[in-house]
Design an enzyme around this catalytic site. Structure first.
Site, mmCIF file in Angstrom:
data_model
loop_
_atom_site.group_PDB
_atom_site.id
_atom_site.type_symbol
_atom_site.label_atom_id
_atom_site.label_comp_id
_atom_site.label_asym_id
_atom_site.label_seq_id
_atom_site.Cartn_x
_atom_site.Cartn_y
_atom_site.Cartn_z
ATOM 1 N N LYS A 299 -1.162 -7.306 -9.326
ATOM 2 C CA LYS A 299 -2.178 -7.224 -8.272
ATOM 3 C C LYS A 299 -1.822 -6.081 -7.344
ATOM 4 C CE LYS A 299 -2.976 -8.490 -4.156
ATOM 5 N NZ LYS A 299 -3.815 -7.436 -3.586
ATOM 6 N N PHE B 36 0.800 -1.228 0.000
ATOM 7 C CA PHE B 36 0.000 0.000 0.000
ATOM 8 C C PHE B 36 0.838 1.285 0.000
ATOM 9 C CE2 PHE B 36 0.815 -0.159 4.595
ATOM 10 C CZ PHE B 36 1.034 1.183 4.872
ATOM 11 N N SER C 64 5.135 -6.998 3.452
ATOM 12 C CA SER C 64 5.693 -7.333 4.765
ATOM 13 C C SER C 64 6.496 -8.631 4.690
ATOM 14 C CB SER C 64 4.544 -7.498 5.763
ATOM 15 O OG SER C 64 3.695 -8.536 5.315
ATOM 16 N N CYS D 98 9.759 1.553 3.589
ATOM 17 C CA CYS D 98 10.626 0.459 4.003
ATOM 18 C C CYS D 98 12.056 0.962 4.196
ATOM 19 C CB CYS D 98 10.595 -0.661 2.984
ATOM 20 S SG CYS D 98 11.237 -0.130 1.409
HETATM 21 P P1 NAD Z 1 1.347 -6.673 3.090
HETATM 22 O O1 NAD Z 1 2.373 -7.732 3.166
HETATM 23 O O2 NAD Z 1 0.248 -6.686 4.104
HETATM 24 O O3 NAD Z 1 0.598 -6.715 1.658
HETATM 25 C C1 NAD Z 1 1.322 -6.736 0.461
HETATM 26 C C2 NAD Z 1 0.509 -7.496 -0.580
HETATM 27 O O4 NAD Z 1 0.288 -8.843 -0.135
HETATM 28 C C3 NAD Z 1 -0.872 -6.890 -0.833
HETATM 29 O O5 NAD Z 1 -1.102 -6.846 -2.221
HETATM 30 C C4 NAD Z 1 -1.831 -7.832 -0.113
HETATM 31 O O6 NAD Z 1 -3.070 -7.963 -0.763
HETATM 32 C C5 NAD Z 1 -1.103 -9.165 -0.114
HETATM 33 N N1 NAD Z 1 -1.346 -9.980 1.085
HETATM 34 C C6 NAD Z 1 -1.593 -9.534 2.354
HETATM 35 N N2 NAD Z 1 -1.707 -10.589 3.197
HETATM 36 C C7 NAD Z 1 -1.505 -11.701 2.465
HETATM 37 C C8 NAD Z 1 -1.474 -13.096 2.780
HETATM 38 N N3 NAD Z 1 -1.671 -13.544 4.005
HETATM 39 N N4 NAD Z 1 -1.235 -13.977 1.781
HETATM 40 C C9 NAD Z 1 -1.017 -13.539 0.514
HETATM 41 N N5 NAD Z 1 -1.037 -12.222 0.167
HETATM 42 C C10 NAD Z 1 -1.274 -11.324 1.119
HETATM 43 O O7 NAD Z 1 2.124 -5.282 3.083
HETATM 44 P P2 NAD Z 1 1.513 -3.813 3.175
HETATM 45 O O8 NAD Z 1 0.968 -3.598 4.543
HETATM 46 O O9 NAD Z 1 0.667 -3.535 2.011
HETATM 47 O O10 NAD Z 1 2.843 -2.943 2.983
HETATM 48 C C11 NAD Z 1 3.698 -2.575 4.035
HETATM 49 C C12 NAD Z 1 4.855 -3.531 4.171
HETATM 50 O O11 NAD Z 1 5.577 -3.586 2.944
HETATM 51 C C13 NAD Z 1 5.873 -3.100 5.222
HETATM 52 O O12 NAD Z 1 6.295 -4.229 5.921
HETATM 53 C C14 NAD Z 1 7.014 -2.512 4.396
HETATM 54 O O13 NAD Z 1 8.265 -2.543 5.027
HETATM 55 C C15 NAD Z 1 6.968 -3.408 3.214
HETATM 56 N N6 NAD Z 1 7.625 -2.804 2.059
HETATM 57 C C16 NAD Z 1 8.859 -3.263 1.728
HETATM 58 C C17 NAD Z 1 9.551 -2.712 0.678
HETATM 59 C C18 NAD Z 1 10.935 -3.186 0.328
HETATM 60 O O14 NAD Z 1 11.484 -2.696 -0.623
HETATM 61 N N7 NAD Z 1 11.516 -4.126 1.047
HETATM 62 C C19 NAD Z 1 8.976 -1.673 -0.049
HETATM 63 C C20 NAD Z 1 7.692 -1.232 0.283
HETATM 64 C C21 NAD Z 1 7.025 -1.815 1.361
#
Ligand code: NAD
Length: 487
Positions: free
Chosen positions: A176, A152, A229, A284
């Site tokens: 997605k 997000f 995450s 991040c």
């Molecule tokens: P998230 O992991 O909750 O969601 C990311 C994606 O995964 C979404 O599209 C969501 O629909 C999907 N998703 C959520 N739960 C799932 C599950 N149980 N099984 C399969 N798919 C699932 O992450 P978020 O809250 O959208 O974003 C924030 C996180 O992203 C933070 O931890 C941040 O550090 C990380 N992030 C990392 C980077 C990087 O470069 N390492 C960059 C941006 C964000």
């Protein structure tokens, strides 16, 4: 009474926007809490349709010479530049960041697209006469249909970490977006079409974890990139590789900023505070933990001054949801109860006129100890905890003990001490007197440890290896052949 500000979000399949079935989810703006759109919760059959469209587009797109493929991205880049204000406003409304931050985000998408435009110069391949009359050549060939799953926190930029490079390299894609911020992706699709991208090359399937699971299992998808995450990155990496796909999954972070007493006071304080509070700490690459080495109170005093200039609703955006606000404030309260000192307190903020929004003010917490939850877990809000150490060795050990490894930074005026951190920090991206050490194109973006699963980085030159496979051809021709129609 809520107002729907944007049209219904739709899937984008084979060059057409389409609504699907009954299942919809509301999309709210975190700035005000207002309902701004609805989004389809797609099913496996929607994904099948998108993969079929991408498969149908693949032969022609992959056979289009790279110099022609990138022409689409030259036009697309221009469109983004022309519409930057509109794109940034959308990012701000759906994600909650300030308009300035949203504009910077779209500028980064433009830079990423610019990099993709240079693909012809980057994938020229290699050719050598390895013995008399025998030549070996290497070419980068695309993989087929690939998938990209986004988080997000950067609704416009993170899709551009993957789509320009993967598509310029000849792949076709199913994306997605995050269900929390799905609107920008529809705008991206419309603009790619306007730029001349052939139908089916880029597709969007909206949904939640069900679609992610279907992507990982789908036999038509050759590679999956994920950003989100660590918990979900691990799930996705295991699921995608269990069906023998190539996978690159970027996870969460807990970035350590090591501050030495000789650091430049003003520059350090403003950098650390900007790093922890920019995009409401939902980056991040944000500073999560400051490690203060020895006597650094003079720098902390200045940080307090800087943090007090940051006002939610003015120069600080909202966090993404009520759950996020509650989680962040919970970490602050738990740290305080465990004995830490809250120097600047961002709890219980409301913004006049936007009482339904989710705001947390900048927060600085001193005397945090490594055993506290706030020191170990990703908070993902405008909060920095300060752990004190007696010397640099102890500070580096602390950084090394984190399971994450996205970024680490050091603030000092000593080149020798900075070099120790550059060498010994266990993180993929290192900053020296820089709070958010994001590599600019053509340098690659990617962390280490639990911040990234899989090989290669997600942007820059390294991503070329992820999105392609090498074809090695050896040729031998009879130079004495008599049948030469050319002569
Ligand atoms: P998230 O992991 O909750 O969601 C990311 C994606 O995964 C979404 O599209 C969501 O629909 C999907 N998703 C959520 N739960 C799932 C599950 N149980 N099984 C399969 N798919 C699932 O992450 P978020 O809250 O959208 O974003 C924030 C996180 O992203 C933070 O931890 C941040 O550090 C990380 N992030 C990392 C980077 C990087 O470069 N390492 C960059 C941006 C964000």
């Amino acid at each position: 009474m809520s107002t729907v500000k944007y049209p219904e979000v739709q899937n984008y399949i084979g060059g057409a926007f389409e609504s699907n079935g009954q299942n919809k989810m509301d999309v709210h703006s975190p700035i005000s809490g207002e309902l701004i759109s609805t989004m389809p919760l797609s099913s496996g059959s929607d994904l099948d349709k998108a993969v079929q469209a991408a498969e149908a587009a693949y032969p022609s797109w992959s056979e289009t010479p790279v110099k022609e493929r990138v022409q689409v991205f030259f036009r697309y880049k221009k469109l983004m530049e022309e519409h930057i204000q509109e794109l940034a406003e959308l990012v701000s409304v759906e994600n909650g960041k300030t308009l300035g931050e949203a504009t910077a985000e779209v500028e980064k998408s433009i830079e990423l697209t610019e990099f993709a435009c240079s693909m012809p110069q980057l994938i020229g391949g290699e050719l050598m006469e390895v013995s008399k009359g025998v030549e070996c050549r290497i070419e980068h060939k695309p993989l087929g249909v690939v998938a990209s799953i986004a988080p997000f926190n950067f609704p416009h930029m993170v899709p551009h970490w993957t789509l320009p490079n993967a598509i310029a390299l000849g792949n076709t894609m199913v994306m997605k977006p995050s269900e929390k911020v799905p609107i920008s992706a529809n705008r991206i699709a419309a603009m790619l079409k306007e730029a001349g991208l052939p139908d089916g090359v880029f597709n969007i399937v909206n949904g939640d974890k069900e679609i992610v699971e279907a992507i990982c299992a789908h036999p038509g998808i050759k590679a999956v990139s994920f950003v989100g995450s660590t918990k979900v990155a691990q799930i996705v990496y295991k699921a995608a590789t269990s069906t023998l796909k190539r996978c690159l999954a970027l996870g969460g972070a807990k970035n350590h900023l090591i501050v030495l007493p000789d650091a430049h006071v003003d520059m350090t304080a403003s950098n650390v505070v900007a790093s922890m509070s920019g995009c409401a700490g939902q980056r991040c690459m944000a500073a999560a933990q400051m490690v203060g080495v020895g006597p650094v109170d003079h720098i902390i005093e200045k940080m307090i001054e800087e943090a007090k200039k940051i006002i939610p609703g003015e120069n600080l955006g909202s966090v993404i949801s009520k759950e996020a606000k509650d989680r962040i404030e919970g970490y602050i309260t738990d740290a305080e109860n465990a004995g830490a000192t809250v120097l600047v307190d961002g709890r219980n903020w409301t913004v006049d006129g936007q009482e339904g929004g989710y705001y947390v003010g900048p927060t600085i917490i001193d005397h945090v100890t490594p055993d506290m939850a706030i020191a170990k877990e990703e908070v993902f809000g405008p909060v920095i905890s300060i752990i004190r150490t007696k010397d640099l060795d102890e500070a580096i050990e602390l950084e090394n003990s984190s399971p994450y490894g996205n970024a680490a930074a050091v603030f000092t005026q000593s080149g020798g001490l900075a070099r120790q951190v550059m060498e010994r920090a266990s993180a993929g991206m290192i900053g020296v007197n820089i709070g958010v050490p994001v590599p600019r194109e053509p340098f690659s973006f990617g962390g280490w440890n639990d911040s990234k699963f899989g090989v290669c980085d997600i942007t820059g030159k390294s991503s070329i290896e992820f999105w392609t496979q090498l074809k090695k051809t050896t040729t031998k021709w009879n130079a004495d052949a008599k049948t030469n129609w050319m002569s």
